[in-house]
Design a protein around this motif. Structure first.
Motif, PDB file in Angstrom:
ATOM      1  N   ILE A 116      41.937  -5.309  38.649  1.00  0.00           N
ATOM      2  CA  ILE A 116      42.027  -6.331  39.691  1.00  0.00           C
ATOM      3  C   ILE A 116      43.087  -5.910  40.700  1.00  0.00           C
ATOM      4  CG2 ILE A 116      43.682  -7.778  38.392  1.00  0.00           C
ATOM      5  CD1 ILE A 116      42.115 -10.210  39.641  1.00  0.00           C
ATOM      6  N   ALA A 117      42.746  -6.040  41.986  1.00  0.00           N
ATOM      7  CA  ALA A 117      43.659  -5.650  43.058  1.00  0.00           C
ATOM      8  C   ALA A 117      43.980  -6.873  43.902  1.00  0.00           C
ATOM      9  CB  ALA A 117      43.015  -4.569  43.927  1.00  0.00           C
ATOM     10  N   ASP A 118      45.260  -6.989  44.254  1.00  0.00           N
ATOM     11  CA  ASP A 118      45.697  -8.128  45.052  1.00  0.00           C
ATOM     12  C   ASP A 118      46.828  -7.676  45.961  1.00  0.00           C
ATOM     13  OD1 ASP A 118      45.845 -10.921  45.799  1.00  0.00           O
ATOM     14  OD2 ASP A 118      47.718 -10.973  44.675  1.00  0.00           O
ATOM     15  N   LEU A 119      46.647  -7.883  47.259  1.00  0.00           N
ATOM     16  CA  LEU A 119      47.643  -7.423  48.227  1.00  0.00           C
ATOM     17  C   LEU A 119      48.997  -8.083  48.007  1.00  0.00           C
ATOM     18  CD1 LEU A 119      47.761  -5.509  50.667  1.00  0.00           C
ATOM     19  CD2 LEU A 119      47.333  -7.490  52.137  1.00  0.00           C
ATOM     20  N   ALA A 120      48.977  -9.312  47.506  1.00  0.00           N
ATOM     21  CA  ALA A 120      50.231 -10.042  47.279  1.00  0.00           C
ATOM     22  C   ALA A 120      50.861  -9.719  45.931  1.00  0.00           C
ATOM     23  CB  ALA A 120      49.980 -11.542  47.389  1.00  0.00           C
ATOM     24  N   ASN A 121      50.230  -8.826  45.172  1.00  0.00           N
ATOM     25  CA  ASN A 121      50.744  -8.451  43.843  1.00  0.00           C
ATOM     26  C   ASN A 121      50.944  -9.674  42.937  1.00  0.00           C
ATOM     27  OD1 ASN A 121      50.901  -5.630  44.376  1.00  0.00           O
ATOM     28  ND2 ASN A 121      52.796  -5.971  45.524  1.00  0.00           N
ATOM     29  N   SER A 122      49.959 -10.540  42.936  1.00  0.00           N
ATOM     30  CA  SER A 122      50.046 -11.746  42.103  1.00  0.00           C
ATOM     31  C   SER A 122      50.042 -11.387  40.628  1.00  0.00           C
ATOM     32  CB  SER A 122      48.863 -12.671  42.407  1.00  0.00           C
ATOM     33  OG  SER A 122      48.854 -13.061  43.757  1.00  0.00           O
ATOM     34  N   ASP A 123      50.625 -12.255  39.830  1.00  0.00           N
ATOM     35  CA  ASP A 123      50.613 -12.104  38.379  1.00  0.00           C
ATOM     36  C   ASP A 123      49.393 -12.863  37.845  1.00  0.00           C
ATOM     37  OD1 ASP A 123      51.000 -12.027  35.672  1.00  0.00           O
ATOM     38  OD2 ASP A 123      53.098 -12.671  35.730  1.00  0.00           O
ATOM     39  N   PHE A 124      48.477 -12.152  37.193  1.00  0.00           N
ATOM     40  CA  PHE A 124      47.257 -12.776  36.697  1.00  0.00           C
ATOM     41  C   PHE A 124      47.342 -13.129  35.209  1.00  0.00           C
ATOM     42  CE2 PHE A 124      45.931 -10.695  40.552  1.00  0.00           C
ATOM     43  CZ  PHE A 124      45.092 -11.627  41.131  1.00  0.00           C
ATOM     44  N   SER A 125      48.541 -13.156  34.675  1.00  0.00           N
ATOM     45  CA  SER A 125      48.711 -13.571  33.285  1.00  0.00           C
ATOM     46  C   SER A 125      48.198 -14.991  33.095  1.00  0.00           C
ATOM     47  CB  SER A 125      50.188 -13.511  32.880  1.00  0.00           C
ATOM     48  OG  SER A 125      50.694 -12.194  32.995  1.00  0.00           O
ATOM     49  N   GLY A 126      47.331 -15.182  32.100  1.00  0.00           N
ATOM     50  CA  GLY A 126      46.802 -16.498  31.814  1.00  0.00           C
ATOM     51  C   GLY A 126      45.702 -16.963  32.745  1.00  0.00           C
ATOM     52  N   ARG A 127      45.314 -16.130  33.711  1.00  0.00           N
ATOM     53  CA  ARG A 127      44.283 -16.545  34.667  1.00  0.00           C
ATOM     54  C   ARG A 127      42.920 -15.915  34.367  1.00  0.00           C
ATOM     55  NH1 ARG A 127      46.581 -15.705  40.620  1.00  0.00           N
ATOM     56  NH2 ARG A 127      44.355 -16.113  41.039  1.00  0.00           N
ATOM     57  N   GLY A 128      42.866 -15.007  33.394  1.00  0.00           N
ATOM     58  CA  GLY A 128      41.600 -14.359  33.068  1.00  0.00           C
ATOM     59  C   GLY A 128      41.229 -14.559  31.611  1.00  0.00           C
ATOM     60  N   THR A 129      39.923 -14.645  31.341  1.00  0.00           N
ATOM     61  CA  THR A 129      39.443 -14.811  29.971  1.00  0.00           C
ATOM     62  C   THR A 129      38.158 -14.014  29.770  1.00  0.00           C
ATOM     63  OG1 THR A 129      40.337 -17.065  29.889  1.00  0.00           O
ATOM     64  CG2 THR A 129      38.731 -16.452  28.191  1.00  0.00           C
TER      65      THR A 129
END
Length: 236
Positions: A116-129
């Motif tokens: 996953i790529a995000d320009l804002a460098n978001s933290d995707f912990s807990g957002r994917g399953t």
């Protein structure tokens, strides 16, 4: 940028604006330096800058592309696929494609992964399953907890012991927008059958000394290896 000349000749640089949004007015601060700042990137769109490097005889030209967004763009999923033990390794398709892995028992586990790529460098912990969408009748496969690591979202699947198709899906929450999703498939094939020896015979069945050598011929079956999608001859 970095550049060098094989003859160690001093090189010169020239930055230019190759293309820009129609209403933009970018300015290259130091057009003759190896590294330069650019100002005036006030209009969203694609900017292309060219660098010309010359040693006085030959010139090399390359372009660099810069994308300027008017607001933070949505995250984008990369390749999705499997990490499987030897001899399979990494099995990934192109971003957006449905990766389809073919493996053979006794291998029955794998790591599911999507980048996953995000320009804002978001933290995707807990957002994917990762979830198991379907499996063969009688299947007992299970998917473990999902983790976010190295800009990828992963989970382990185990007990794919029943031959057939196992379909997995990842859902990633994207506040204010639909979830990001991707599916991948793993087909489990039965373990390869052992080679069958139909006959084994010596070239001659009796010998008289001093003759002390002969040739033994083996007639075996050729099987189709589903894991490698090719025919392979297995010697007993």
């Amino acid at each position: 940028m970095g550049a060098n000349d094989p003859e160690l000749t001093t090189v010169t640089y020239q930055w230019t604006i190759v293309s820009k949004p129609s209403t933009a007015n970018p300015v290259i601060v130091s057009p003759h330096a190896a590294t330069t700042s650019v100002t005036g990137l006030t209009v969203a769109g694609t900017y292309v800058f060219g660098i010309s490097v010359s040693d006085g005889v030959n010139t090399t030209i390359k372009n660099v592309i810069l994308e300027v967004y008017g607001s933070n763009p949505q995250p984008v999923l990369g390749s999705a696929g499997f990490r499987i033990n030897t001899p399979y390794g990494l099995i990934f398709g192109n971003p957006g494609d449905t990766t389809h892995a073919n493996i053979e028992l006794p291998t029955s586990s794998a790591t599911l992964q999507v980048g996953i790529a995000d320009l804002a460098n978001s933290d995707f912990s807990g957002r994917g399953t990762w979830t198991l969408v379907s499996q063969p009748a009688g299947g007992v496969a299970t998917v473990g907890s999902t983790t976010y690591i190295y800009v990828s979202i992963r989970a382990n699947v185990t007990s794919m012991t029943v031959p057939g198709d196992y379909v997995f899906q990842v859902n990633i929450t994207n506040p204010g927008h639909p979830d990001l999703t991707a599916r991948i498939i793993c087909t489990i094939h039965p373990a390869s059958s052992a080679p069958i020896i139909h006959s084994i015979t010596p070239l001659v069945d009796t010998m008289t000394l001093p003759v002390s050598t002969t040739l033994i011929t083996e007639n075996i079956s050729t099987r189709y290896c589903k894991s490698s999608n090719r025919c392979c001859c297995c010697m007993g």
